[in-house]
Design an enzyme around this catalytic site. Sequence first.
Site, PDB file in Angstrom:
ATOM      1  N   LEU A   1       0.821  -1.220   0.000  1.00 19.33           N
ATOM      2  CA  LEU A   1       0.000   0.000   0.000  1.00 19.33           C
ATOM      3  C   LEU A   1       0.846   1.258   0.000  1.00 19.33           C
ATOM      4  O   LEU A   1       0.367   2.332  -0.369  1.00 19.33           O
ATOM      5  CB  LEU A   1      -0.922   0.002   1.228  1.00 19.33           C
ATOM      6  CG  LEU A   1      -1.870  -1.201   1.347  1.00 19.33           C
ATOM      7  CD1 LEU A   1      -2.651  -1.119   2.648  1.00 19.33           C
ATOM      8  CD2 LEU A   1      -2.804  -1.256   0.156  1.00 19.33           C
TER       9      LEU A   1
ATOM     10  N   PHE B   1      10.944   4.409   6.392  1.00 17.38           N
ATOM     11  CA  PHE B   1      10.614   3.658   7.600  1.00 17.38           C
ATOM     12  C   PHE B   1      10.434   2.173   7.324  1.00 17.38           C
ATOM     13  O   PHE B   1      10.668   1.328   8.180  1.00 17.38           O
ATOM     14  CB  PHE B   1       9.333   4.212   8.233  1.00 17.38           C
ATOM     15  CG  PHE B   1       8.169   4.254   7.284  1.00 17.38           C
ATOM     16  CD1 PHE B   1       7.379   3.135   7.064  1.00 17.38           C
ATOM     17  CD2 PHE B   1       7.873   5.400   6.585  1.00 17.38           C
ATOM     18  CE1 PHE B   1       6.326   3.170   6.178  1.00 17.38           C
ATOM     19  CE2 PHE B   1       6.810   5.442   5.701  1.00 17.38           C
ATOM     20  CZ  PHE B   1       6.034   4.326   5.485  1.00 17.38           C
TER      21      PHE B   1
ATOM     22  N   LYS C   1       1.977  -1.960   8.994  1.00 15.57           N
ATOM     23  CA  LYS C   1       3.142  -1.103   8.738  1.00 15.57           C
ATOM     24  C   LYS C   1       4.346  -1.737   9.439  1.00 15.57           C
ATOM     25  O   LYS C   1       4.440  -1.713  10.665  1.00 15.57           O
ATOM     26  CB  LYS C   1       2.876   0.306   9.264  1.00 15.57           C
ATOM     27  CG  LYS C   1       4.000   1.279   9.043  1.00 15.57           C
ATOM     28  CD  LYS C   1       3.632   2.645   9.621  1.00 15.57           C
ATOM     29  CE  LYS C   1       4.747   3.652   9.471  1.00 15.57           C
ATOM     30  NZ  LYS C   1       4.389   4.973  10.051  1.00 15.57           N
TER      31      LYS C   1
ATOM     32  N   ASP D   1       5.626  16.583   9.947  1.00 12.36           N
ATOM     33  CA  ASP D   1       5.982  15.946   8.672  1.00 12.36           C
ATOM     34  C   ASP D   1       4.755  15.910   7.760  1.00 12.36           C
ATOM     35  O   ASP D   1       4.459  14.893   7.130  1.00 12.36           O
ATOM     36  CB  ASP D   1       6.522  14.534   8.913  1.00 12.36           C
ATOM     37  CG  ASP D   1       7.216  13.969   7.685  1.00 12.36           C
ATOM     38  OD1 ASP D   1       7.619  14.782   6.814  1.00 12.36           O
ATOM     39  OD2 ASP D   1       7.334  12.737   7.582  1.00 12.36           O
TER      40      ASP D   1
END
Length: 580
Positions: free
Chosen positions: A305, A310, A328, A420
Amino acid sequence: MEKLLRDKVVWIVGSMCLVVSILWRRFWSLFTHKRKQDKSTGSTSLYSQLKEKECTEKSNVCLKLLKSQKKKPPDVTGAAQNDLEKVQTLNQQNSSLHCGNAEANASVTGLLDFIQDKTELQTEEENDKEELQVEENEASSKENNDIPIESKLNEKIETSEEGEHQRTERKDGLTVPKVPSLLLSTCDFSQEHAVPQESYNDHTEPLSSTKRRVENLEKDDLKKSRVEERSEEVEKSEEETQYREGAAKVEPEKPEEGMKQRELMPEEYIIDCSPPPPAPFDHRVVTTKTKHIAAYYTINREEMLGGGRFGMVHKCVENTSGLTLAAKIIKTRNQKEKEVVKSEIEVMNQLNHASLIQLYAAYESRNDITLIMEYVEGGELFDRIIDENYNLTELDTVLLIRQITEGLQYMHKMYILHLDLKPENILCVSRETNKIKIIDFGLARRYKPREKLKVNFGTPEFLAPEVINYEFVSFPTDMWSLGVITYMLLSGLSPFLGDDDNETLNNILECKWSFEEAEFADISDEAKDFITHLLIKSKSWRMSASQSLKHPWLSDRLLHNRLHQKRNKCHSAHAPPAEG
């Protein structure tokens, strides 16, 4: 010698104890004798007080007692006289005899017998009173059935007025003393003590006449007050009708003018300010688990996705519920990197808003930490900016920026800075709608006014001047990034982008940007004003999130109507011609 001294001491102590005991007995006998004497004198004085009350308060006997006399009560005169004789004899005995336990006991037994007789008389009289009340209620019910309704109403009014009259008398201090129960029980019902009926009637007739006069006066006053109130109400209603008629006569053209003004005013357009759909689960406070994630979730490693520095984001499904989520996976090579991810989890635990992505679970392993989050399928907002086939209008930008601003407003109220904010960190809920969610809180920090915060990270295009200069950051830092995103959504261009990162950073420090590009030719002045109030070098002069939501570009419905009409024209111009 010692034995003799001991014997003497013992003898002295014994003699002293004997003397003390004799004196104590003498004192106790005198004390008991005086106490008995006081009791005898107290009983005689109590009887004299009762006798005086009986004589003085016989005139104030209640009406129920007089009615019971008329109904021929049971003959208890002999018993009452016997009781009085017993009391007199007992008093004589108590006054004559002051000592002797036998005589004292006899007086006590006599008093007990007298109290028992009193209680028996009281119970008999209470039974008689209950019977009389039952008879009176039956008689009154019969009489009430025969009396017409008007007379009953008059009687109720008179009784209520009598009650009010009695209350006023009590307020003035004219209270009728209550007849004590002891007097009622010991009073003689003989002919000597009974009140004659004729004298009672003579006394009651003038009292009733005066009461009737007072009642008539009170009725007249009530009638007058009611008439006055009705007249005042009629006058008020007449004045109101006259005022309305006069207003209608004087100003008949005002509503027509108001209608004309409304007809001349352009129609307002209300944008869809509803929040995006919430997460399919309730907000959670998540802690990292060290269990094996494959036992709970099935992660599709092939379907990505998103991704970045990171790690990668994959689609996953919870095994127990079948819920579709996003996993994630963040690589953590040392303890410091793990602490950064755990700080992101702490930030997400504090954020519960529809415009912010929600956290579902977290699993820690040796080399990575996996965050299980809400799944959003619309893709990144950046994709819509670079997509040439997607026509993003100014009104669409208004809807997007409004939702981003609401999310920032909530975060700033929770004292959290995103730091961010960029189009890559804003996801669209679906391809068809303009609903969004803010993601990626890996660089977010909690703002503490006493502790000045400095950061040296972020994407160069969206960095605020204070971040580049390594100065203190605060809420206006996120508002600068919002201004850059607005500029990009309206034009498709980056305001400070240079050939390299150094040139980009210099453009930011010099605050070099303008609306000279051709893409801003059809953009409204309100949109340009919105951007100019955000892209200011001095952070203290930038708009806050709350001020931005009140700006005309995000709140003026007339402007939104113009933008709506403009969008319809663009769609009709780009539409293919109809076949003839």
